[in-house]
Design a protein around this motif. Sequence first.
Motif, PDB file in Angstrom:
ATOM      1  N   LEU A 281       0.834  -1.194   0.000  1.00  0.00           N
ATOM      2  CA  LEU A 281       0.000   0.000   0.000  1.00  0.00           C
ATOM      3  C   LEU A 281       0.872   1.247   0.000  1.00  0.00           C
ATOM      4  N   ASP A 282       0.253   2.368  -0.374  1.00  0.00           N
ATOM      5  CA  ASP A 282       1.021   3.610  -0.466  1.00  0.00           C
ATOM      6  C   ASP A 282       1.524   4.071   0.896  1.00  0.00           C
ATOM      7  N   ASP A 283       0.685   4.004   1.917  1.00  0.00           N
ATOM      8  CA  ASP A 283       1.115   4.469   3.230  1.00  0.00           C
ATOM      9  C   ASP A 283       1.888   3.351   3.928  1.00  0.00           C
ATOM     10  N   GLN A 284       2.910   3.681   4.670  1.00  0.00           N
ATOM     11  CA  GLN A 284       3.800   2.715   5.287  1.00  0.00           C
ATOM     12  C   GLN A 284       3.232   2.138   6.576  1.00  0.00           C
ATOM     13  N   ALA A 285       2.389   2.876   7.281  1.00  0.00           N
ATOM     14  CA  ALA A 285       1.861   2.374   8.546  1.00  0.00           C
ATOM     15  C   ALA A 285       1.007   1.116   8.342  1.00  0.00           C
ATOM     16  N   PRO A 286       0.036   1.114   7.431  1.00  0.00           N
ATOM     17  CA  PRO A 286      -0.703  -0.130   7.195  1.00  0.00           C
ATOM     18  C   PRO A 286       0.193  -1.249   6.671  1.00  0.00           C
ATOM     19  N   ALA A 287       1.259  -0.895   5.921  1.00  0.00           N
ATOM     20  CA  ALA A 287       2.157  -1.932   5.402  1.00  0.00           C
ATOM     21  C   ALA A 287       2.841  -2.675   6.524  1.00  0.00           C
ATOM     22  N   ALA A 288       3.220  -1.940   7.590  1.00  0.00           N
ATOM     23  CA  ALA A 288       3.849  -2.602   8.727  1.00  0.00           C
ATOM     24  C   ALA A 288       2.889  -3.553   9.411  1.00  0.00           C
ATOM     25  N   VAL A 289       1.609  -3.163   9.452  1.00  0.00           N
ATOM     26  CA  VAL A 289       0.613  -4.031  10.068  1.00  0.00           C
ATOM     27  C   VAL A 289       0.390  -5.274   9.210  1.00  0.00           C
ATOM     28  N   HIS A 290       0.288  -5.077   7.881  1.00  0.00           N
ATOM     29  CA  HIS A 290       0.035  -6.192   6.977  1.00  0.00           C
ATOM     30  C   HIS A 290       1.195  -7.176   6.958  1.00  0.00           C
ATOM     31  N   SER A 291       2.413  -6.737   7.255  1.00  0.00           N
ATOM     32  CA  SER A 291       3.553  -7.648   7.239  1.00  0.00           C
ATOM     33  C   SER A 291       3.494  -8.675   8.339  1.00  0.00           C
ATOM     34  N   LYS A 292       2.663  -8.462   9.355  1.00  0.00           N
ATOM     35  CA  LYS A 292       2.536  -9.408  10.455  1.00  0.00           C
ATOM     36  C   LYS A 292       1.268 -10.247  10.368  1.00  0.00           C
ATOM     37  N   LEU A 293       0.496 -10.072   9.287  1.00  0.00           N
ATOM     38  CA  LEU A 293      -0.744 -10.814   9.129  1.00  0.00           C
ATOM     39  C   LEU A 293      -0.516 -12.073   8.313  1.00  0.00           C
ATOM     40  N   CYS A 294      -1.252 -13.109   8.633  1.00  0.00           N
ATOM     41  CA  CYS A 294      -1.217 -14.339   7.842  1.00  0.00           C
ATOM     42  C   CYS A 294      -2.068 -14.137   6.591  1.00  0.00           C
ATOM     43  N   PRO A 295      -1.539 -14.432   5.390  1.00  0.00           N
ATOM     44  CA  PRO A 295      -2.328 -14.231   4.166  1.00  0.00           C
ATOM     45  C   PRO A 295      -3.572 -15.103   4.082  1.00  0.00           C
ATOM     46  N   LEU A 296      -3.668 -16.147   4.897  1.00  0.00           N
ATOM     47  CA  LEU A 296      -4.818 -17.040   4.819  1.00  0.00           C
ATOM     48  C   LEU A 296      -5.935 -16.630   5.773  1.00  0.00           C
ATOM     49  N   CYS A 297      -5.595 -16.483   7.060  1.00  0.00           N
ATOM     50  CA  CYS A 297      -6.640 -16.156   8.030  1.00  0.00           C
ATOM     51  C   CYS A 297      -6.794 -14.656   8.266  1.00  0.00           C
ATOM     52  N   ARG A 298      -5.875 -13.836   7.718  1.00  0.00           N
ATOM     53  CA  ARG A 298      -5.922 -12.376   7.843  1.00  0.00           C
ATOM     54  C   ARG A 298      -5.844 -11.921   9.305  1.00  0.00           C
ATOM     55  N   LYS A 299      -5.201 -12.712  10.136  1.00  0.00           N
ATOM     56  CA  LYS A 299      -4.979 -12.347  11.527  1.00  0.00           C
ATOM     57  C   LYS A 299      -3.475 -12.309  11.795  1.00  0.00           C
ATOM     58  N   VAL A 300      -3.104 -11.768  12.964  1.00  0.00           N
ATOM     59  CA  VAL A 300      -1.686 -11.739  13.326  1.00  0.00           C
ATOM     60  C   VAL A 300      -1.179 -13.175  13.408  1.00  0.00           C
ATOM     61  N   ARG A 301      -0.045 -13.406  12.775  1.00  0.00           N
ATOM     62  CA  ARG A 301       0.476 -14.751  12.657  1.00  0.00           C
ATOM     63  C   ARG A 301       0.802 -15.351  14.021  1.00  0.00           C
ATOM     64  N   ALA A 302       0.492 -16.637  14.156  1.00  0.00           N
ATOM     65  CA  ALA A 302       0.847 -17.406  15.346  1.00  0.00           C
ATOM     66  C   ALA A 302       1.695 -18.593  14.905  1.00  0.00           C
ATOM     67  N   ASN A 303       2.855 -18.756  15.538  1.00  0.00           N
ATOM     68  CA  ASN A 303       3.782 -19.844  15.182  1.00  0.00           C
ATOM     69  C   ASN A 303       4.195 -19.697  13.718  1.00  0.00           C
ATOM     70  N   ASP A 304       4.945 -18.619  13.411  1.00  0.00           N
ATOM     71  CA  ASP A 304       5.307 -18.271  12.037  1.00  0.00           C
ATOM     72  C   ASP A 304       5.975 -19.447  11.324  1.00  0.00           C
ATOM     73  N   THR A 305       5.507 -19.688  10.096  1.00  0.00           N
ATOM     74  CA  THR A 305       6.049 -20.769   9.265  1.00  0.00           C
ATOM     75  C   THR A 305       6.150 -20.273   7.833  1.00  0.00           C
ATOM     76  N   ALA A 306       7.342 -20.436   7.246  1.00  0.00           N
ATOM     77  CA  ALA A 306       7.572 -20.014   5.863  1.00  0.00           C
ATOM     78  C   ALA A 306       7.418 -21.197   4.923  1.00  0.00           C
ATOM     79  N   LEU A 307       6.922 -20.914   3.731  1.00  0.00           N
ATOM     80  CA  LEU A 307       6.823 -21.918   2.671  1.00  0.00           C
ATOM     81  C   LEU A 307       8.011 -21.711   1.733  1.00  0.00           C
ATOM     82  N   SER A 308       8.929 -22.673   1.700  1.00  0.00           N
ATOM     83  CA  SER A 308      10.203 -22.473   0.994  1.00  0.00           C
ATOM     84  C   SER A 308      10.031 -22.314  -0.512  1.00  0.00           C
ATOM     85  N   THR A 309       8.963 -22.851  -1.097  1.00  0.00           N
ATOM     86  CA  THR A 309       8.792 -22.739  -2.544  1.00  0.00           C
ATOM     87  C   THR A 309       8.422 -21.330  -3.000  1.00  0.00           C
TER      88      THR A 309
END
Length: 349
Positions: A281-309
């Motif tokens: 997004l254009d504004d940086q404040a929402p971008a910082a919030v979105h970086s901590k959200l899970c793309p699937l459940c749209r909530k703050v990530r719990a037990n962060d897991t990366a998909l290597s592919t």
Amino acid sequence: MAEHGAHLTTASSDERPSIFEVLAQDSLMGAVKPALQHAVKILAESNPSRYGVLWRRFDEIYALLDLLLQHHFLSRSSASFSENFYGLKRVVAYDPTRPAHLGLRRKQHLRSLLLLALLPYLRAKLEKVLARQRDEDDFSIRLPQSLAQKMYRAFLVAYPFVSMAWEGWVFCQQLLYVFGHTRTHSPLLWLAGVRLAHLTAHDIRSLDLKPSSPMGTSPRIGEKLQQVLSSVVGGVAMSLSTSLSLGVFFLQFLEWWYSSENQNTVKSLTTLPTPPPPVHLDDQAPAAVHSKLCPLCRKVRANDTALSTSGFVFCYRCIYTYVKANQRCPLTGYPSGVQHLIKIYSPEG
């Protein structure tokens, strides 16, 4: 020492092949499948829509072609493709003088075909199931199991020990063959009821001659159809055998190229392309919030897991459930499995 080891490289009076000849023909077909598999993999990754089905159904396609190839050579020369390549044939103990061009008898033919083509296919599929089960055990959450699931898991646990016992039997059989205490170097030949011998000069002359049909007789419709089908199968098998004979050295080169010594080269050629960065997004404040959200459940990530592919980060439960059900990345669509999940541990934790 040379006198004691001379029998290892020279044929005996009954034209028994040496241990080096039988091991060479065993390794020939073992080198063909991995090389073809890597070639199909490169084609599938270069054009997934056109060649992807070849990669997904490679085991079935290879088993079918191998079945046609082995059937043709067993019927034509009483030997498998690799045995015929090294000038060997299969003979039955109670009929050792049967000409090679007549093929094996029906019982030994069916046994040989089953052990040459179908048994390796079943073993390869079983090993894939075992590998997938190990990956799921590493990443899955244990749930209550039924009796059938417990028996299935017990079989998978016992399979490595069965495989080890089989390899030990093969080694002992080869050792006995070296010292002349058995007539077959492999348990598969013993199960098929045959042994290996060298092709004689009469066998070679008979194989070079084309069979001629009797004159003055008009074949029936069923016989015509059988002849046409046999010629089609024989043509396919001959084209396969010719291409394999001409490309055997190229296939062995591919096997070396994709060996463990060249894994860095393989990874550079076959790695998936880097996915495009996510839209910010254009504004940086929402971008910082979105970086901590899970793309699937749209909530703050719990037990962060990366998909290597793909490199995206999700909640462990979200991405594990999605990948296990769909076998792909939810954002990029790249093929993925549970073995591609990487847990992320923060320094604060």
